[in-house]
Design an enzyme around this catalytic site. Structure first.
Site, mmCIF file in Angstrom:
data_model
loop_
_atom_site.group_PDB
_atom_site.id
_atom_site.type_symbol
_atom_site.label_atom_id
_atom_site.label_comp_id
_atom_site.label_asym_id
_atom_site.label_seq_id
_atom_site.Cartn_x
_atom_site.Cartn_y
_atom_site.Cartn_z
ATOM 1 C CD GLN A 76 18.956 -8.905 -19.456
ATOM 2 O OE1 GLN A 76 18.562 -9.466 -18.033
ATOM 3 N NE2 GLN A 76 18.276 -8.042 -20.121
ATOM 4 C CE LYS B 145 18.377 -4.761 -20.215
ATOM 5 N NZ LYS B 145 16.551 -4.923 -20.706
ATOM 6 C CG ASP C 114 24.634 -7.358 -24.469
ATOM 7 O OD1 ASP C 114 25.067 -6.925 -23.126
ATOM 8 O OD2 ASP C 114 23.909 -7.397 -25.170
ATOM 9 C CG HIS D 218 19.187 -6.738 -27.625
ATOM 10 N ND1 HIS D 218 19.416 -6.156 -27.336
ATOM 11 C CD2 HIS D 218 18.523 -7.252 -26.038
ATOM 12 C CE1 HIS D 218 17.828 -5.196 -27.328
ATOM 13 N NE2 HIS D 218 17.330 -6.078 -26.119
ATOM 14 C CB CYS E 210 15.879 -7.308 -29.102
ATOM 15 S SG CYS E 210 14.445 -5.701 -29.038
HETATM 16 N N1 PLP Z 1 21.339 -5.956 -24.823
HETATM 17 C C1 PLP Z 1 20.899 -7.512 -23.794
HETATM 18 C C2 PLP Z 1 21.172 -8.668 -23.662
HETATM 19 C C3 PLP Z 1 19.660 -6.638 -23.466
HETATM 20 O O1 PLP Z 1 18.608 -6.971 -22.542
HETATM 21 C C4 PLP Z 1 19.137 -5.187 -23.891
HETATM 22 C C5 PLP Z 1 17.931 -4.889 -23.056
HETATM 23 O O2 PLP Z 1 17.371 -5.242 -22.715
HETATM 24 C C6 PLP Z 1 20.358 -4.755 -24.583
HETATM 25 C C7 PLP Z 1 21.483 -5.116 -24.547
HETATM 26 C C8 PLP Z 1 19.498 -3.168 -24.946
HETATM 27 O O3 PLP Z 1 19.912 -2.277 -23.653
HETATM 28 P P1 PLP Z 1 19.153 -0.821 -23.664
HETATM 29 O O4 PLP Z 1 17.944 -1.317 -24.324
HETATM 30 O O5 PLP Z 1 19.109 -0.556 -21.959
HETATM 31 O O6 PLP Z 1 20.514 -0.160 -24.302
#
Ligand code: PLP
Length: 406
Positions: free
Chosen positions: A202, A225, A199, A122, A364
């Site tokens: 998810q 999430k 990360d 992401h 993203c």
């Molecule tokens: N990493 C992953 C795999 C995500 O799906 C997301 C959110 O869409 C993020 C990072 C970023 O999360 P946040 O925008 O809540 O900081």
């Protein structure tokens, strides 16, 4: 077994209609809905228990501090971390990874050093590393997934060189639903002395996470999430890394003493928590995690795995639909296109008319879109409250879109 009727009744928004149809909410990968207990906790906190934390000697401040601080322990339990001082509270994954990039990576990386990433990351786990590339000449090295979207951990391990200073990798792809064997990566990386940032945005939603077993250095989660409020989150930072890390933001709460000429910092994790935090958001996150643990993470994972297999079977029956990511044990996240027939945005508009909420776009994940050779996909991402009947609603809506565009 998961009591789906009870779970659904816990989420008030699921009872509403959209465009005259029962809501089928399949945009959980972007943000999940909130159970009543979380909504009530937010209302109670603001109605009866609100004050700033850590600062006061009055009743409400102490109460708010106690509630806020107890969430650190809840997150530690949720992630299988014994020592809760390794949990830094923040606003979500984006803040967590930026903190590591600025506070830990920047001071110890120089031109020519390498950061290993998978092509599935992401942007929150890409752009902070681009800052190091732009500003310090650090090289980003990318590892591909195969045609099913599987990431072979050995490919990451083989890509480690003496210049590798960090592996930054997702535990579960937000586009493909692919689960990554992060333990295998951490085991090998530890032997080679390379820290690993995971990360977990998810993965922590869909399966039990045991960081004691995984053995990573950093693990980021994001509250919205996890059925909690937006603006809440945390990052696990291993003790040794906490000791190495510089504060990323300066301000109140993270200091012990400040004078005109000097500053001394609070002990970790507070050293990395500058300013007034998301007090109520964090309290809400604690309630959300308690709710998930009450249902049981294994129970949630088993229920969603069944849903994932059912959705895979039904989607594979649509021979005009290209589904990206076909690893058999994938989480219930499905990205698809109707090649040559319709743009992802048009498909999602038709689905919305049927009450089915999905996301369309690049999610993203620019490098993954390039790897897949697409500019956008539609993504249906499931949660613990979704049902097989909702998979059927998705299929019916897709068939309608195919009739219109195909
Ligand atoms: N990493 C992953 C795999 C995500 O799906 C997301 C959110 O869409 C993020 C990072 C970023 O999360 P946040 O925008 O809540 O900081």
């Amino acid at each position: 077994m998961l009591d789906i009727e009870k779970i659904r009744a816990d989420f008030p928004i699921l009872a509403r209609e959209v465009n005259g149809k029962p809501l089928v909410y399949l945009d959980n990968g972007a943000s999940a809905q909130k159970p009543q207990v979380v909504i009530d906790a937010i209302t109670t906190a603001y109605s009866h228990e609100y004050a700033n934390v850590h600062r006061g000697l009055h009743y409400l401040s102490n109460l708010a501090t106690e509630k806020y601080e107890s969430v650190r322990g809840t997150i530690a339990r949720f992630l299988g971390v014994a020592d809760e001082t390794q949990i830094v509270l923040n606003s979500g994954t984006t803040e967590g990874i930026n903190m590591v990039a600025y506070g830990w990576a920047m001071p110890r990386m120089e031109a020519g050093d390498e950061i290993l990433l998978s092509v599935m990351e992401h942007h929150a786990n890409i752009v902070p590393w681009h800052f190091l590339r732009e500003r310090q000449g650090v090289a980003l090295k990318w590892v591909d997934v195969d045609s099913r979207g599987h990431l072979d951990p050995q490919k990451i391990i083989d890509a480690i060189t003496p210049k590798t200073k960090l592996i930054a990798i997702t535990h579960l792809s937000n586009v493909l639903g692919t689960k990554v064997d992060v333990k295998a990566i951490c085991d090998a990386a530890r032997e080679k002395g390379v820290p690993v940032l995971i990360d977990g945005s998810q993965a922590a939603v869909h399966m039990p996470v045991d960081l004691d077993d995984i053995g990573c250095d950093f693990y980021a989660i994001t509250g919205h999430k996890l059925y909690g409020p937006s603006g809440s989150g945390a990052i696990f930072v291993k003790k040794e890394r906490l000791a190495e890390m510089r504060p990323f933001m300066g301000g109140g709460d993270m200091i012990r003493d400040v004078s005109k000429d000097e500053v001394t910092y609070n002990d970790p994790p507070m050293k990395f928590e500058a300013g007034t935090p998301g007090i109520v958001q964090t309290i809400g996150l604690g309630v959300a995690l308690d709710y998930m643990m009450g249902v049981g993470m294994t129970t949630i994972a088993q229920y969603e795995d069944d849903l994932s297999r059912y959705a895979q079977t039904r989607l594979s029956g649509l021979n005009w639909l290209s589904v990206q990511g076909t690893t058999p044990d994938k989480a219930a996240i499905f990205s698809f296109t109707m090649e040559g027939a319709a743009h992802a945005h048009d498909i999602s508009t038709i689905l919305d008319k049927k009450g089915v909420a999905v996301r369309a776009g690049h999610h993203c994940a620019g490098p993954l879109m390039d790897h897949l050779g697409v500019t956008a996909t539609c993504r249906a991402s499931f949660a613990m409250y979704n049902t097989r009947a909702e998979v059927d609603s998705l299929i019916d809506a897709l068939e309608l879109a195919h009739e219109l565009f195909g």
